[in-house]
Scaffold this motif. Structure first.
Motif, mmCIF file in Angstrom:
data_model
loop_
_atom_site.group_PDB
_atom_site.id
_atom_site.type_symbol
_atom_site.label_atom_id
_atom_site.label_comp_id
_atom_site.label_asym_id
_atom_site.label_seq_id
_atom_site.Cartn_x
_atom_site.Cartn_y
_atom_site.Cartn_z
ATOM 1 N N MET A 177 0.815 -1.191 0.000
ATOM 2 C CA MET A 177 0.000 0.000 0.000
ATOM 3 C C MET A 177 0.862 1.261 0.000
ATOM 4 S SD MET A 177 -3.073 0.995 0.028
ATOM 5 C CE MET A 177 -3.958 2.478 0.295
ATOM 6 N N MET A 178 1.931 1.239 0.786
ATOM 7 C CA MET A 178 2.813 2.406 0.837
ATOM 8 C C MET A 178 3.491 2.640 -0.512
ATOM 9 S SD MET A 178 2.967 3.832 3.851
ATOM 10 C CE MET A 178 2.570 3.525 5.533
ATOM 11 N N ALA A 179 3.811 1.564 -1.223
ATOM 12 C CA ALA A 179 4.452 1.704 -2.525
ATOM 13 C C ALA A 179 3.493 2.332 -3.535
ATOM 14 C CB ALA A 179 4.932 0.348 -3.025
ATOM 15 N N ILE A 180 2.214 2.030 -3.441
ATOM 16 C CA ILE A 180 1.229 2.623 -4.340
ATOM 17 C C ILE A 180 1.094 4.114 -4.067
ATOM 18 C CG2 ILE A 180 -1.215 2.629 -4.962
ATOM 19 C CD1 ILE A 180 -1.192 -0.398 -4.374
ATOM 20 N N VAL A 181 1.070 4.479 -2.801
ATOM 21 C CA VAL A 181 1.000 5.899 -2.438
ATOM 22 C C VAL A 181 2.236 6.630 -2.947
ATOM 23 C CG1 VAL A 181 0.971 7.515 -0.491
ATOM 24 C CG2 VAL A 181 -0.465 5.480 -0.439
ATOM 25 N N ALA A 189 4.072 5.806 -5.539
ATOM 26 C CA ALA A 189 3.981 5.919 -6.995
ATOM 27 C C ALA A 189 3.048 7.050 -7.409
ATOM 28 C CB ALA A 189 3.509 4.594 -7.589
ATOM 29 N N VAL A 190 1.945 7.203 -6.704
ATOM 30 C CA VAL A 190 1.013 8.294 -7.007
ATOM 31 C C VAL A 190 1.672 9.641 -6.731
ATOM 32 C CG1 VAL A 190 -1.158 9.368 -6.272
ATOM 33 C CG2 VAL A 190 -1.054 6.907 -6.672
ATOM 34 N N THR A 238 9.886 14.296 -2.044
ATOM 35 C CA THR A 238 10.325 13.949 -0.702
ATOM 36 C C THR A 238 9.295 13.073 0.003
ATOM 37 O OG1 THR A 238 11.520 16.037 -0.570
ATOM 38 C CG2 THR A 238 11.111 14.892 1.497
ATOM 39 N N ALA A 239 8.022 13.391 -0.148
ATOM 40 C CA ALA A 239 6.976 12.564 0.456
ATOM 41 C C ALA A 239 6.962 11.172 -0.174
ATOM 42 C CB ALA A 239 5.619 13.236 0.289
ATOM 43 N N GLY A 240 7.180 11.095 -1.476
ATOM 44 C CA GLY A 240 7.253 9.795 -2.143
ATOM 45 C C GLY A 240 8.408 8.963 -1.636
ATOM 46 N N LEU A 241 9.556 9.590 -1.433
ATOM 47 C CA LEU A 241 10.709 8.869 -0.885
ATOM 48 C C LEU A 241 10.443 8.396 0.540
ATOM 49 C CD1 LEU A 241 13.641 11.041 -2.244
ATOM 50 C CD2 LEU A 241 13.027 8.716 -2.924
ATOM 51 N N PHE A 265 7.500 7.477 1.721
ATOM 52 C CA PHE A 265 6.621 6.309 1.635
ATOM 53 C C PHE A 265 7.360 5.089 1.105
ATOM 54 C CE2 PHE A 265 3.189 9.368 2.144
ATOM 55 C CZ PHE A 265 2.340 8.663 2.979
ATOM 56 N N VAL A 266 8.320 5.285 0.205
ATOM 57 C CA VAL A 266 9.131 4.153 -0.254
ATOM 58 C C VAL A 266 9.965 3.606 0.899
ATOM 59 C CG1 VAL A 266 11.084 3.520 -1.730
ATOM 60 C CG2 VAL A 266 9.197 4.816 -2.677
ATOM 61 N N ALA A 267 10.537 4.489 1.701
ATOM 62 C CA ALA A 267 11.324 4.048 2.847
ATOM 63 C C ALA A 267 10.459 3.301 3.851
ATOM 64 C CB ALA A 267 11.991 5.248 3.515
ATOM 65 N N LEU A 268 9.250 3.787 4.097
ATOM 66 C CA LEU A 268 8.344 3.096 5.008
ATOM 67 C C LEU A 268 7.944 1.737 4.464
ATOM 68 C CD1 LEU A 268 6.037 6.026 6.145
ATOM 69 C CD2 LEU A 268 7.784 4.849 7.494
ATOM 70 N N HIS A 269 7.743 1.660 3.150
ATOM 71 C CA HIS A 269 7.394 0.388 2.524
ATOM 72 C C HIS A 269 8.532 -0.617 2.664
ATOM 73 C CE1 HIS A 269 5.874 -2.505 -0.344
ATOM 74 N NE2 HIS A 269 7.016 -2.406 -1.011
ATOM 75 N N LEU A 270 9.748 -0.159 2.414
ATOM 76 C CA LEU A 270 10.899 -1.050 2.508
ATOM 77 C C LEU A 270 11.190 -1.460 3.950
ATOM 78 C CD1 LEU A 270 13.288 0.551 -0.112
ATOM 79 C CD2 LEU A 270 11.981 -1.568 -0.324
ATOM 80 N N ALA A 271 10.826 -0.614 4.894
ATOM 81 C CA ALA A 271 11.033 -0.941 6.301
ATOM 82 C C ALA A 271 9.982 -1.910 6.828
ATOM 83 C CB ALA A 271 11.019 0.332 7.135
ATOM 84 N N GLY A 272 8.912 -2.103 6.077
ATOM 85 C CA GLY A 272 7.871 -3.031 6.490
ATOM 86 C C GLY A 272 6.895 -2.459 7.485
ATOM 87 N N VAL A 273 6.691 -1.167 7.458
ATOM 88 C CA VAL A 273 5.810 -0.520 8.429
ATOM 89 C C VAL A 273 4.369 -1.005 8.343
ATOM 90 C CG1 VAL A 273 4.821 1.716 9.103
ATOM 91 C CG2 VAL A 273 7.261 1.484 8.708
ATOM 92 N N PRO A 274 3.775 -1.180 7.169
ATOM 93 C CA PRO A 274 2.378 -1.635 7.160
ATOM 94 C C PRO A 274 2.213 -3.044 7.726
ATOM 95 C CG PRO A 274 2.997 -0.826 4.999
ATOM 96 C CD PRO A 274 4.231 -0.869 5.838
ATOM 97 N N LYS A 275 3.266 -3.849 7.702
ATOM 98 C CA LYS A 275 3.176 -5.219 8.168
ATOM 99 C C LYS A 275 3.439 -5.352 9.655
ATOM 100 C CE LYS A 275 4.737 -6.888 3.746
ATOM 101 N NZ LYS A 275 5.801 -7.558 3.029
#
Length: 61
Positions: free
Chosen positions: A1-5, A7-8, A33-36, A38-48
């Motif tokens: 989900m974070m990766a989709i945000v 990308a948008v 900067t906001a996109g970066l 969200f990518v960092a949060l996605h890679l860190a596994g925050v939604p999981k």
């Protein structure tokens, strides 16, 4: 989900930069900067974090 945000946000940043459009606070660099972030949060596994999957509350036998 974070990766989709992310990308948008990157898509909006590209459109803002190509159209040379900016609002008072929202610019292409802010969206990038906001996109970066969200990518960092996605890679860190925050939604999981805290999500253990379906039926994990049951004991295994």
């Amino acid at each position: 989900m974070m990766a989709i945000v992310a990308a948008v946000l990157f898509g909006f940043a590209l459109i803002f930069q190509l159209a040379d459009f900016s609002l008072d606070i929202i610019t292409a660099s802010v969206l990038t900067t906001a996109g970066l972030l969200f990518v960092a949060l996605h890679l860190a596994g925050v939604p999981k974090a805290g999500w253990r999957g379906r039926g994990s509350w049951r004991r295994r036998r």
